[in-house]
Scaffold this motif. Structure first.
Motif, PDB file in Angstrom:
ATOM      1  N   LEU A  19     -10.675 -14.281  -0.493  1.00  0.00           N
ATOM      2  CA  LEU A  19      -9.809 -14.092   0.675  1.00  0.00           C
ATOM      3  C   LEU A  19      -8.464 -14.774   0.434  1.00  0.00           C
ATOM      4  O   LEU A  19      -7.400 -14.193   0.645  1.00  0.00           O
ATOM      5  N   PHE A  22      -6.386 -12.843  -1.933  1.00  0.00           N
ATOM      6  CA  PHE A  22      -5.815 -11.662  -1.284  1.00  0.00           C
ATOM      7  C   PHE A  22      -4.597 -12.056  -0.454  1.00  0.00           C
ATOM      8  O   PHE A  22      -3.538 -11.426  -0.532  1.00  0.00           O
ATOM      9  N   LEU A  23      -4.759 -13.133   0.325  1.00  0.00           N
ATOM     10  CA  LEU A  23      -3.644 -13.577   1.170  1.00  0.00           C
ATOM     11  C   LEU A  23      -2.445 -13.954   0.303  1.00  0.00           C
ATOM     12  O   LEU A  23      -1.305 -13.623   0.614  1.00  0.00           O
ATOM     13  N   VAL A  26      -0.717 -10.776  -0.904  1.00  0.00           N
ATOM     14  CA  VAL A  26       0.104 -10.152   0.142  1.00  0.00           C
ATOM     15  C   VAL A  26       1.386 -10.945   0.312  1.00  0.00           C
ATOM     16  O   VAL A  26       2.482 -10.393   0.350  1.00  0.00           O
ATOM     17  N   LYS A  27       1.236 -12.275   0.360  1.00  0.00           N
ATOM     18  CA  LYS A  27       2.401 -13.125   0.607  1.00  0.00           C
ATOM     19  C   LYS A  27       3.426 -13.020  -0.508  1.00  0.00           C
ATOM     20  O   LYS A  27       4.627 -13.086  -0.279  1.00  0.00           O
ATOM     21  N   GLY A  29       4.231 -10.552  -2.053  1.00  0.00           N
ATOM     22  CA  GLY A  29       4.940  -9.269  -2.011  1.00  0.00           C
ATOM     23  C   GLY A  29       4.368  -8.193  -2.916  1.00  0.00           C
ATOM     24  O   GLY A  29       5.047  -7.231  -3.238  1.00  0.00           O
ATOM     25  N   GLU A  32       4.362  -4.710  -1.389  1.00  0.00           N
ATOM     26  CA  GLU A  32       5.652  -4.225  -0.909  1.00  0.00           C
ATOM     27  C   GLU A  32       6.045  -2.934  -1.621  1.00  0.00           C
ATOM     28  O   GLU A  32       6.524  -1.993  -1.039  1.00  0.00           O
ATOM     29  N   ASP A  33       5.851  -2.926  -2.919  1.00  0.00           N
ATOM     30  CA  ASP A  33       6.258  -1.786  -3.726  1.00  0.00           C
ATOM     31  C   ASP A  33       5.065  -1.375  -4.570  1.00  0.00           C
ATOM     32  O   ASP A  33       4.695  -2.070  -5.506  1.00  0.00           O
ATOM     33  N   ARG A  34       4.463  -0.280  -4.219  1.00  0.00           N
ATOM     34  CA  ARG A  34       3.232   0.093  -4.909  1.00  0.00           C
ATOM     35  C   ARG A  34       3.460   1.166  -5.967  1.00  0.00           C
ATOM     36  O   ARG A  34       2.538   1.751  -6.467  1.00  0.00           O
ATOM     37  N   TYR A  35       4.731   1.443  -6.262  1.00  0.00           N
ATOM     38  CA  TYR A  35       4.984   2.469  -7.271  1.00  0.00           C
ATOM     39  C   TYR A  35       5.637   1.909  -8.538  1.00  0.00           C
ATOM     40  O   TYR A  35       5.146   2.133  -9.634  1.00  0.00           O
ATOM     41  N   THR A  36       6.739   1.168  -8.361  1.00  0.00           N
ATOM     42  CA  THR A  36       7.536   0.746  -9.509  1.00  0.00           C
ATOM     43  C   THR A  36       6.729   0.000 -10.579  1.00  0.00           C
ATOM     44  O   THR A  36       6.892   0.286 -11.760  1.00  0.00           O
ATOM     45  N   VAL A  39       5.207   2.096 -13.246  1.00  0.00           N
ATOM     46  CA  VAL A  39       6.119   2.635 -14.256  1.00  0.00           C
ATOM     47  C   VAL A  39       6.531   1.521 -15.211  1.00  0.00           C
ATOM     48  O   VAL A  39       6.550   1.690 -16.415  1.00  0.00           O
ATOM     49  N   ARG A  40       6.820   0.369 -14.630  1.00  0.00           N
ATOM     50  CA  ARG A  40       7.344  -0.759 -15.393  1.00  0.00           C
ATOM     51  C   ARG A  40       6.403  -1.144 -16.532  1.00  0.00           C
ATOM     52  O   ARG A  40       6.827  -1.438 -17.637  1.00  0.00           O
ATOM     53  N   PHE A  43       6.809   0.409 -20.048  1.00  0.00           N
ATOM     54  CA  PHE A  43       7.970   0.168 -20.901  1.00  0.00           C
ATOM     55  C   PHE A  43       7.589  -0.703 -22.088  1.00  0.00           C
ATOM     56  O   PHE A  43       6.781  -1.615 -21.971  1.00  0.00           O
TER      57      PHE A  43
END
Lengths: 54, 825
Positions: A19, A22-23, A26-27, A29, A32-36, A39-40, A43
């Motif tokens: 737990l 997990f916290l 989240v904290k 971030g 926040e961005d589940r795509y980049t 891809v990154r 490289f």
């Protein structure tokens, strides 16, 4: 049967650990961005780039 | 001089950088072909810095420089601008975030995250692809903000900096939003953790009750489980469910009862009763139901928060206006932020730039395109001393203006001082759920009290049933049904490029009773026109004549000439030939037309009066305002009309909507299309030459007649009407471009689907009603059991999730069933 108290203690500790993890995730971030990042990670490293570029 | 026919390039090479066809003047550099100097420069820059991996990840990843604008960044030296843009600074290192709308592929991410190789002052950069954002960390001793922006622009990624970036409140709000989602995830995490663990601790207890020997649990074990359950469940009440208690408190303070109130009551009694039972040794309580319930409720909340990251529904005029402006003082040009513009300044506005504030023309003459402000499709010609309104776009030659009013007090921006912009729009969903919450709470409380009174001599039983009623009556199934049904609706419509601001908009869409359309850019294509040649004798232009006219039109800077000549190219009409004669002289007379002397012909293009004046044959002037007359060798041969082109399928949209809704058109343009439109809408439902303020009042008038109004518009001139209407739908050609503040954004090519989408919204409401009645049945069963005192913890643990999830399942299933039919449209 008394061993069950110890087992429960461990199981709760492990659950609390996850737990907390997990916290933290989240904290920091990570949601926040589940795509980049997907891809990154594909490289190549900077050092390889250098030899390629020339 | 126009050179038609000689420039047809047969070799089709693609630019190594941007992938555009290299039509003319291709540049060969390092054995690679580039379409322009810009692309070639970027390539060199990348090669110098060993960044050519950029080209390996995606083919032709670059951004074409042909579309890029030449912006100036002097204003970024300004202290106050720098301060507003930077999000964090400790004196050595600064951080900031830019929106780069051009980000489109993996190569972009790679290049932009290697900025530190181009300039050593940049410590690091990180891309958020979905939001098209770059977060840059840099040492401001080594590199300035302006230099960073210039590097980005040089690479083809010009940051999208507008006035609203400089307003700190906007940034704060988006921060708040992401922080809100973060804390929601954390609350779900805590609730889920508690749910899983408490369930495991309650399982042995339930098993003991089922099995006959009952010897699975010793007394000490039971106690340990109960204590652990309380310890784990308490944070769920205090942390995860805190939002419900806060919201209930706020709504009670405002003397309303929202749907959160009965939910909060249910949750609270579920917890309190469990603690009471456990402490008194009556049983194991309902803690597993309690944690599960909060967990599910929060998941519903996440589902409801479906948002479209790259879209903004909150833009005001500041997003449309340029950030900087060129000011001339003592014959020197200086770029300053628009916010520092003051009355009396002389601003220099180039072709296609916006006039930032109300002002007076200082140059001799200029054409201003007001389509942005008024929807008028034709540019207006202004002379020295005429006043111009902010928001007009200069067409053709650059001009100087003397500012007469502040940016915020200009004609257009004053619209935002109207009361509507200060108010938050309330959706019908809020109204419905508040009304429901009020009656629901009152009825449930009455039932609970009545039950308690019925059992009264038996105090234990009275307390038991009283709390059981409040627990079971918790409208959880219902509070879950709404987010899942409407959340599914929002995401299904989003897949069809109809983006709603939030779930409440679905209910608004379903209750629309009249639809108001803007004309220019909404019913018609903006920037495209229907050009037709007419002649009295019905003659067809010969190739030679067409070429003469085309060449003459090219000599004119008038917007109508431009429109006609662009239509020539579009038809691939003249380009195939080579014209025989050379132009000897041209003479353009402002407001009349252009006269072109060819070697053996004389062509005049312009107003009817202009061509008639010199001609032997006269042409009857037609009433339509958008017409251009042509004479060759003093003979009037006919005229061109320039009309609007209506969007594909708009007729069908109107026919479909007509059946159930009232339709209106309000246009800022002149009434040249009145005849065409009255056929569609009826004469009384049209209004022309409406100012942005008029449009707002028009919608207000409809609303005071009891109409529930949807406004469909595209420009900033519709901003007031969009805000005033019950649901404002902004139409956009490109979802990454600017749209005025609205409730929904519709991709222009999807306007055909509007009737289907409204039907779908109505269907969603039907689904919601079905879900509502199913949950009412469940609640009735639960209430009966609670009143008779037959509600056991085990039954509650099975019954409550079952009822919630079956309602959610029904609602969600019904929504997905309809999904295919709406996409297949």
């Amino acid at each position: 049967m008394e061993v069950i108290f110890m087992l429960i203690g461990f199981s709760v500790l492990i659950a609390v650990f996850f737990l907390g993890y997990f916290l933290w995730a989240v904290k920091s971030g990570q949601f926040e961005d589940r795509y980049t990042p997907s891809v990154r990670m594909l490289f190549d490293d900077g050092t390889i780039d250098d030899s390629k570029g020339k | 001089m126009v050179d038609v026919g000689n420039n047809i390039v047969s070799v089709k090479t693609r630019c190594f950088h941007c992938g555009e066809q290299c039509d003319d003047g291709a540049i060969v550099n390092h054995e690679r072909t580039f379409c322009c100097v810009g692309c070639s420069t970027v390539f060199e820059l990348l090669q110098e810095n060993n960044l050519c991996t950029y080209y390996d990840l995606d083919s032709h990843p670059g951004i074409s420089f042909k579309k890029a604008s030449a912006a100036r960044f002097e204003y970024l030296e300004d202290e106050s601008v720098v301060k507003a843009l930077i999000s964090f600074s400790d004196g050595v290192i600064s951080k900031l975030t830019f929106v780069l709308p051009q980000i489109h592929c993996a190569s972009c991410i790679w290049l932009l995250e290697h900025l530190y190789k181009i300039n050593e002052g940049i410590v690091g950069s990180k891309i958020n692809f979905l939001k098209k954002e770059i977060a840059i960390t840099y040492r401001h001793a080594d590199v300035s903000l302006r230099e960073i922006v210039e590097i980005l622009t040089k690479l083809g990624y010009e940051p999208d900096i507008t006035l609203s970036n400089l307003d700190n409140d906007k940034n704060v709000r988006s921060e708040n939003n992401s922080a809100g989602l973060r804390s929601l995830y954390m609350k779900v995490g805590v609730a889920g953790f508690a749910f899983g663990n408490v369930m495991i601790f309650s399982a042995p207890d339930y098993l003991a009750k089922i099995s006959t020997d009952g010897a699975i649990l010793t007394q000490s074990m039971s106690t340990v489980f109960a204590v652990l359950s309380i310890v784990i469940a308490t944070p769920v009440l205090l942390y995860s469910a805190s939002e419900y208690f806060k919201n209930s408190w706020y709504s009670l303070k405002e003397r309303t009862i929202s749907l959160d109130v009965p939910v909060a009551i249910g949750i609270f009694f579920l917890y309190a009763r469990s603690i009471f039972d456990i402490v008194m040794g009556y049983g194991t309580g309902y803690l597993d139901s309690f944690t599960g319930l909060v967990f599910f409720l929060l998941i519903g909340k996440i589902f409801q928060r479906k948002t479209f990251d790259t879209l903004s529904f909150e833009r005001n005029y500041k997003s449309f206006f340029p950030l900087s402006v060129v000011v001339r003082k003592n014959k020197k040009e200086r770029t300053i932020p628009v916010s520092k513009l003051s009355v009396g300044d002389i601003v220099y506005v180039r072709n296609k730039e916006l006039i930032p504030a109300d002002s007076v023309l200082v140059s001799d003459n200029v054409r201003v395109d007001y389509s942005f402000v008024t929807g008028e499709s034709e540019p207006v010609e202004l002379l020295h001393g005429d006043s111009v309104y902010a928001g007009g776009r200069v067409v053709g030659t650059a001009a100087e203006f003397a500012v007469t009013k502040d940016v915020s007090h200009s004609y257009l921006t004053q619209l935002w001082n109207n009361d509507v912009f200060g108010k938050e729009k309330k959706t019908t969903l809020v109204d419905i759920s508040n009304a429901f919450g009020k009656y629901f709470t009152i009825v449930v409380t009455l039932i609970a009290v009545a039950t308690a009174l019925f059992w009264l001599p038996n105090v234990g039983m009275a307390l038991n049933t009283f709390t059981a009623v409040l627990i079971v009556a918790c409208p959880c199934a219902l509070t879950l049904a709404a987010p899942f049904t409407l959340g599914a609706a929002v995401s299904i419509l989003g897949k069809n490029k109809f983006y709603l601001k939030n779930v409440g908009v679905v209910t608004d869409l379903a209750s629309v009773s009249s639809v108001v359309f803007d004309k220019t850019g909404t019913l018609t294509y903006s920037g495209k026109s229907d050009v037709k040649f007419h002649s009295e004798s019905g003659r067809v232009l010969s190739d030679e004549e067409s070429q003469l006219i085309y060449a003459s039109l090219q000599q004119s800077t008038h917007p109508l000439s431009r429109q006609i000549s662009s239509n020539f190219i579009y038809n691939n009409f003249v380009v195939n030939g080579v014209y025989a004669t050379k132009i000897v002289s041209t003479n353009e007379i402002a407001g009349e037309g252009v006269e072109v002397n060819f070697e053996n012909h004389l062509v005049r293009v312009g107003s009817a009066d202009f061509t008639n004046k010199y001609s032997t044959t006269q042409v009857v002037k037609i009433s339509s305002t958008s017409s251009v007359y042509v004479s060759i060798d003093n003979e009037c041969i006919g005229y061109y009309t320039i009309g609007n082109i209506y969007r594909n399928g708009i007729r069908k949209v109107i026919d479909d909507l007509k059946n159930s809704l009232k339709l209106f058109v309000i246009s800022g343009d002149n009434d040249s299309e009145r005849n065409t439109l009255s056929e569609y809408f009826g004469e009384s439902h049209l209004a022309f030459q409406q100012s942005p303020e008029d449009k707002l009042q028009f919608v207000k008038q409809l609303q005071s007649n009891g109409e529930f109004v949807a406004m469909v518009g595209d420009g900033i001139n519709d901003a007031g009407a969009l805000k005033q209407s019950n649901i404002g739908i902004a139409l956009t050609e490109n979802t990454s471009s600017f749209t005025p503040a609205c409730d929904a954004i519709l991709a222009a090519e999807q306007i055909e689907g509007l009737p289907t989408y409204i039907d779908f919204a109505r269907y969603s409401i039907t689904v919601l009603k079905i879900a509502f009645w199913v949950s009412v049945v469940y609640n009735a069963i639960g209430l009966y059991l609670a009143c008779t005192g037959a509600l056991t913890p085990m039954f509650a643990a099975l019954f409550m999730p079952l009822s919630s999830w079956s309602v959610v399942g029904i609602a969600y299933g019904l929504m997905r069933m309809r999904e295919k039919s709406i996409s297949a449209r």
